[in-house]
Design an enzyme around this catalytic site. Sequence first.
Site, PDB file in Angstrom:
ATOM      1  N   HIS A 113      65.616 -12.048 -15.793  1.00 21.04           N
ATOM      2  CA  HIS A 113      64.302 -11.452 -16.395  1.00 21.04           C
ATOM      3  C   HIS A 113      63.798 -10.305 -15.592  1.00 21.04           C
ATOM      4  O   HIS A 113      63.320  -9.341 -15.892  1.00 21.04           O
ATOM      5  CB  HIS A 113      63.365 -12.315 -16.069  1.00 21.04           C
ATOM      6  CG  HIS A 113      63.277 -13.441 -17.339  1.00 21.04           C
ATOM      7  ND1 HIS A 113      64.005 -14.406 -17.266  1.00 21.04           N
ATOM      8  CD2 HIS A 113      62.754 -13.609 -18.577  1.00 21.04           C
ATOM      9  CE1 HIS A 113      63.939 -15.371 -18.376  1.00 21.04           C
ATOM     10  NE2 HIS A 113      63.090 -14.646 -19.354  1.00 21.04           N
ATOM     11  N   GLY A 114      64.387 -10.153 -14.143  1.00 22.60           N
ATOM     12  CA  GLY A 114      64.023  -9.079 -13.287  1.00 22.60           C
ATOM     13  C   GLY A 114      64.585  -9.289 -11.911  1.00 22.60           C
ATOM     14  O   GLY A 114      64.819 -10.386 -11.415  1.00 22.60           O
TER      15      GLY A 114
END
Lengths: 416, 470
Positions: free
Chosen positions: B324-325
């Site tokens: 996701h990040g």
Amino acid sequence: MTSPTASSEFDFVTENGPRRPLPALRTCLLHALWWLVVFFGVARALSSVLPLPADAWTTPKLQLFEQHKDEYDIVFLGSSQIYRHVDPAVLDPLLAAAGYPLRSFNFGVSGMDALETRYVLEQVIAMKPARLRWLVTDFQRMGILLTGDNHRTPRVTSWHDLGSTLLALRLVLESDMGPAWEWDLGLRHLLAFCYRLGNLGVLRQDLIPLVQGTAESRASTERSWFMGGPGGYGEAENGFVSLDEAYTTASGYERKLLRERNDKWKAVATALTERVRSDPRRPRPILSYSGEPRAVQELSPLEREVILDVTRLCRDAGYDLVFINAPDVRQREYLLDEAQRAGLLTVLLDLDDPLRYPELFDPALRFDDLHLRAKGAELYTRLLATLFIEHLAQQAQAEATRPAGAPAPGVEPGGR
Amino acid sequence: MIFTEFRFVLFFLVVFGVYWALRTDRTRKLWLLGTSYVFYGASDWRFLTLLAASTLLDYVVGVRLQGCTDPRRRKGWLYCSLVGNLGMLGFFKYFNFFTASFVSTANWLGLDIPPRVFDIVLPVGISFYTFQTLSYSIDVYRRRMACERSLLDLALFVAFFPQLVAGPIVRAIDFLPQLKSLRQLSKVDVRGCLVLFLIGFFKKAVISDGIAPFVEDYYGHYTDFGVASAYLGVPLYAVQLYCDFSAYSDMAIACAGLLGYNLCANFNFPYFAPSIMAFWTRWHISLSFWLRDYLFNPLGGWRGSNPRVWFNVVVTWLLAGLWHGADWRFVIFGGMMGPALILQRHWRSSRWRRRIPIPPLVGNILTMWWICLALVFFRAESIDSALGICRPFVLFQAPGDPPGTALLGDRLVWLLVGLTALHWVSYKELLAGWWERLGPWGFTTVYATASACVLTLVNATSSPFIYFQF
């Protein structure tokens, strides 16, 4: 073979299913047309019952003015050079002392260029304020530049009615910015017009306070430090908020930036003051909007038309239109300077003159290139009052000397 | 270009009109590929080269894998794809993260290494299309599908604009067969697509963007707020994220449908899931199943000893978080899922389950509470602020000194109730398919009226989809 994620829930294409009868192209076009008719019909019906897109700057002032519209004799309308400089609390007593018991309202809004001013002026006139006699405005730029997402903001959307949009499009086409820029800008103005036509987000502005209830209104805010209090019309509710007052609401980082800005322009103001002392000639026109030296420009036919149109609009409604030029330490040329040279302005109260008004260029009173601090604004208002009183006296004299039955002055000035 | 922007609507109308006006399959696909590249290039044209490079790499790898029978060479070609695709993803998305983490660890150990951060711009949608191309190479390697001989088809599979920047993560095995036949508008449920697009638009432009200022206010000034506001602000973000991300999927599926292609479903009412496991079969389905098929199962899945299973689950979810990040917050977010899934797994097989039956509603509430808590790390600016926000949510203690007492909005609870009711109506399919009962002109009239009404509620300045940053 398919993956486990393949789902039938959203299978909008049936590979082996029956074919649906496909309507003829003509029918499809008719449906598209009908969609447009219904869409704009519903949008039109909604717009008659819903308010215009409200922004945090112009709308609160418009609403406040509407509540007290019959109390004012003078309305100052225009950019931050009106908003931050003209203090009715100083002006009204001075006018009264000179024998003119008048009440004024500051309808200045930061960044309000000529096109928006023209639109708001129409709104003010449409309210038919009973006592209003004078409309004072600074027409700085035409304001056709819309950058970033500006064209989507409620403020820009709100003034994009058909007339203003057409005018903006004509001005864009008339400009010499090149096809790419013209296309981009033209599209932005068109989009802003479409957003207004489609009532984009007009109900949303009412929903946020509705769900927020009595809790402190923070989420709906689009204000920043320079609003200087709720509504941006000041504690005295006369529309004036000085930059010093607004500064108190700035955050630490904003203050740092403002201090830097202030230092930079104080230096420019100092240089200008020294130059005027050593060389007593008016140092203008010397710079363009971007600060570059440029040749004297002439008004375009369309700009001329806009100024004449606004003058005519006020005259037809029975108001006197007075133009005002605020002090700029860069001594740049603006629309009004060009209009003045072309002889289009009936009255111009020109305070942008470092020879006549050196005190307005005093670095200690400057906030930046275009704006004065609170003390400077007070001084500016006093000087403006003097000029305005002179104008009123001349007007009274002209009316007194006018033969009975003769038409009032205000014949279309300039002309082509 | 954002789906909720007017310019996207114009763009899509042109794409749609020309696409169906073209007669041959090849010209249509060329048109779609060209417009997909224009769509992607609108955000930053420089990254078109990455997209093309990724496509070319997997095309070559696919063809080589197909023609090769030597297991070692096949594995080598697979590694080429993995290294190439994950290398690009790793460099653009994780380089600074790993460098910074390495430097801070080294400094903590007493080594004096100066911090160095490179100005690397994250290409939009790289996480999504990397996973798509990887699934193609792995499936060809596993001989689950034949390689794609048409570069045009493979390029269109990778770059197909409706799902390019934020999914769903389409598998080649599902999409490529659709490219083999001429699409027919007569087989498209145009009404269904239009309705789904409007629903997606409503979820994003009205609900998600409408809630965003409250969420921003809460997460930005959480120390000012009391415990009650935590129970408004934190769930509101869950609603915002769902409405944002599922809206993108809805609109992507609708746009693809209008062009004659089916995309897989990505959401299935996740907030009504009675357990964490069920949640992940309903939320970002394409990612969950991708991780299951290409990471969790190859690691061993649920087979083997308890420690081995725990390892598989934890590693999968830590990497899911990292996907996701590039931030430890996302790792924590993923890390919170692993133990919850393990606990649930053991609870299911324990004798306590029969003695203490948990009603589905309680399971749903517990699941939502845990998901909301994990999402705090997803949304907060830093781990410190996430912990500060978790405090009122877990310990019922207001953060701040003195403790905050402000209320985020006293009617926001009714907004949450209203949205839940709306979601439930949709979940129970109480209004499903009503538009099918309308005549053609009736549908057009209702659709135009609905469009005009929805526009009055949208946020004029539409914000990008949250998942664009991933």
